[in-house]
Scaffold this motif. Structure first.
Motif, mmCIF file in Angstrom:
data_model
loop_
_atom_site.group_PDB
_atom_site.id
_atom_site.type_symbol
_atom_site.label_atom_id
_atom_site.label_comp_id
_atom_site.label_asym_id
_atom_site.label_seq_id
_atom_site.Cartn_x
_atom_site.Cartn_y
_atom_site.Cartn_z
ATOM 1 N N PHE A 94 0.820 -1.208 0.000
ATOM 2 C CA PHE A 94 0.000 0.000 0.000
ATOM 3 C C PHE A 94 0.861 1.268 0.000
ATOM 4 C CE2 PHE A 94 -3.491 -2.466 2.514
ATOM 5 C CZ PHE A 94 -3.836 -3.148 1.360
ATOM 6 N N LEU A 95 1.875 1.313 0.872
ATOM 7 C CA LEU A 95 2.685 2.520 0.997
ATOM 8 C C LEU A 95 3.445 2.824 -0.287
ATOM 9 C CD1 LEU A 95 4.087 2.064 4.624
ATOM 10 C CD2 LEU A 95 2.298 3.653 3.884
ATOM 11 N N HIS A 96 4.038 1.804 -0.873
ATOM 12 C CA HIS A 96 4.763 2.030 -2.129
ATOM 13 C C HIS A 96 3.809 2.490 -3.222
ATOM 14 C CE1 HIS A 96 9.000 0.879 -1.610
ATOM 15 N NE2 HIS A 96 8.562 0.092 -0.642
ATOM 16 N N ALA A 97 2.598 1.924 -3.242
ATOM 17 C CA ALA A 97 1.653 2.260 -4.300
ATOM 18 C C ALA A 97 1.245 3.725 -4.264
ATOM 19 C CB ALA A 97 0.409 1.375 -4.196
ATOM 20 N N ALA A 134 -3.926 5.058 0.704
ATOM 21 C CA ALA A 134 -3.028 5.800 1.593
ATOM 22 C C ALA A 134 -3.443 5.614 3.040
ATOM 23 C CB ALA A 134 -3.032 7.283 1.224
ATOM 24 N N GLU A 135 -4.734 5.724 3.310
ATOM 25 C CA GLU A 135 -5.231 5.502 4.673
ATOM 26 C C GLU A 135 -4.921 4.093 5.149
ATOM 27 O OE1 GLU A 135 -9.505 5.150 7.047
ATOM 28 O OE2 GLU A 135 -9.425 6.257 5.160
ATOM 29 N N PHE A 136 -5.199 3.106 4.292
ATOM 30 C CA PHE A 136 -4.977 1.720 4.689
ATOM 31 C C PHE A 136 -3.487 1.445 4.899
ATOM 32 C CE2 PHE A 136 -9.099 -0.031 2.559
ATOM 33 C CZ PHE A 136 -9.856 0.741 3.433
ATOM 34 N N GLU A 140 -1.722 0.096 8.358
ATOM 35 C CA GLU A 140 -0.863 -1.088 8.495
ATOM 36 C C GLU A 140 0.363 -0.777 9.342
ATOM 37 O OE1 GLU A 140 -1.862 -3.974 7.662
ATOM 38 O OE2 GLU A 140 -3.642 -3.187 6.661
ATOM 39 N N VAL A 141 0.856 0.444 9.251
ATOM 40 C CA VAL A 141 1.973 0.847 10.109
ATOM 41 C C VAL A 141 1.561 0.708 11.576
ATOM 42 C CG1 VAL A 141 3.484 2.749 10.789
ATOM 43 C CG2 VAL A 141 2.923 2.401 8.361
#
Length: 357
Positions: A94-97, A134-136, A140-141
């Motif tokens: 998710f973060l990389h995307a 971005a929220e998801f 996850e963090v």
């Protein structure tokens, strides 16, 4: 085109540096007191959540005392730590995307070592999908931090999030090579289909873990994780359901719904434990109360979540159908005591990091 949060960051680069810090601040909707980076964020005092009370720590706000006053039992640790494999994977994906960077830059203190993911990259997402992912990703963090703080953790495993690996997943689901190879990063539709592949498995895992843990802090952790992961999966499935009849270019005649059916069937086959996975549409007899073919949420005959064991999850995530043979998303195998025992590789005591608090 820059995403909404990033636009403001670039425009204010003379004030705030480095840019990465702006990413993090922008995604919390505030770069400094009184300055809203994201115009869609309500002012704090105008928000419905901005309620100040004097007794918010009183008895009425506290849960009842647990029947068994043990926060974490020793046997809670390994199954809850096992979940880190999926949480690391989702966070990086998710973060990389959305940001083009992952845990190494966003939360380097949570990696506990381990190599960066293979092939993860920024995706071409529309604004709505970007905001949701971005929220998801940032959620996850928090999940990783919560697990590590409660039961400790282990180093991030090597994770393959390359387009070629997702192409392999889709080829395996369809039983032939898609031409051109499936690319999860090319647009929002493809990315949502890729999101269909992994997050649902976390729900299966948490549902299966619940009966075997007993500590009250561990149960609180699991309940919180399961609730949010289920919400994330529901959001992805709802977005895909809106597009269920759309064909997926350039694969003529193959709809979004068929992609989900094929992926679910492949996971059932790899898991080797019957039907625990269903696409966006099902025959009416398999729908809720045997009366509907809509299947926005995958559930059993009583509309309860399916459970999967670590063996099933590893067999699926490795794409080998065998928890002893690594591959797929974990080319060198997942980490943690449970996964390493299946690989017949030792898990040294030093590999396990104690809770951070």
């Amino acid at each position: 085109m820059l995403e909404p949060c990033v636009k403001m960051a670039v425009a204010s680069s003379h004030t705030y540096a480095p840019l990465l810090l702006l990413f993090l601040l922008a995604c919390s909707c505030r770069a400094s007191p009184g300055h809203a980076v994201d115009p869609t964020c309500p002012p704090a005092k105008a928000s419905a959540v901005a309620v100040e009370t004097l007794d918010c720590g009183g008895p009425r706000c506290q849960p009842p005392a647990p029947h068994v006053p043990v926060p974490v039992f020793p046997y809670d640790i390994d199954p809850m730590q096992f979940a880190l494999n999926l949480e690391y994977t989702e966070a990086e994906f998710f973060l990389h995307a959305v940001f083009g960077v992952g845990l190494d830059q966003i939360a380097p203190n949570l990696m506990l070592g381990g190599p960066p993911p293979v092939g993860a990259m920024k995706a071409n997402l529309d604004e709505v999908t970007w905001r949701i992912v971005a929220e998801f990703g940032l959620q996850e963090v928090g999940h990783i931090r919560a697990i590590q703080n409660t039961v400790g953790g282990f180093a991030r495993p090597k994770i393959d999030l390359s387009a070629s690996n997702f192409a392999r997943v889709m080829d395996q689901a369809f039983g032939y090579h898609l031409d051109p190879p499936f690319d999860p990063y090319i647009d929002s539709r493809n990315f949502l289909l890729a999101c269909y592949v992994i997050p649902y498995l976390g729900i299966n895992g948490y549902t299966g873990t619940n009966p075997i843990i007993d500590g009250y802090e561990t149960k609180h952790l699991l309940a919180g994780l399961l609730a949010v992961e289920a919400g994330q999966d529901a959001a992805f499935r709802a977005l895909l359901f809106e597009r269920k009849s759309e064909t997926v270019p350039p694969y003529k005649g193959i709809t979004v719904a068929e992609f989900t059916d094929r992926i679910s069937a492949a996971r059932n086959q790899l898991g080797k434990c019957g039907v625990k996975d269903e696409g966006l549409t099902v025959p009416p007899e398999l729908g809720a109360e045997g009366r509907i073919c809509t299947n926005v949420l995958s559930a059993d005959r009583d509309s309860l979540s399916y459970a999967r064991t670590p063996e099933e999850l590893l067999s699926i995530l490795y794409l080998t159908g065998d928890e002893h043979v690594p591959g797929g998303f974990f080319p060198e195998g997942a980490n943690g005591k449970i996964a390493r025992e299946f690989l017949r590789k030792p898990f040294a005591a030093g590999d396990n990091k104690a809770p951070a608090n």
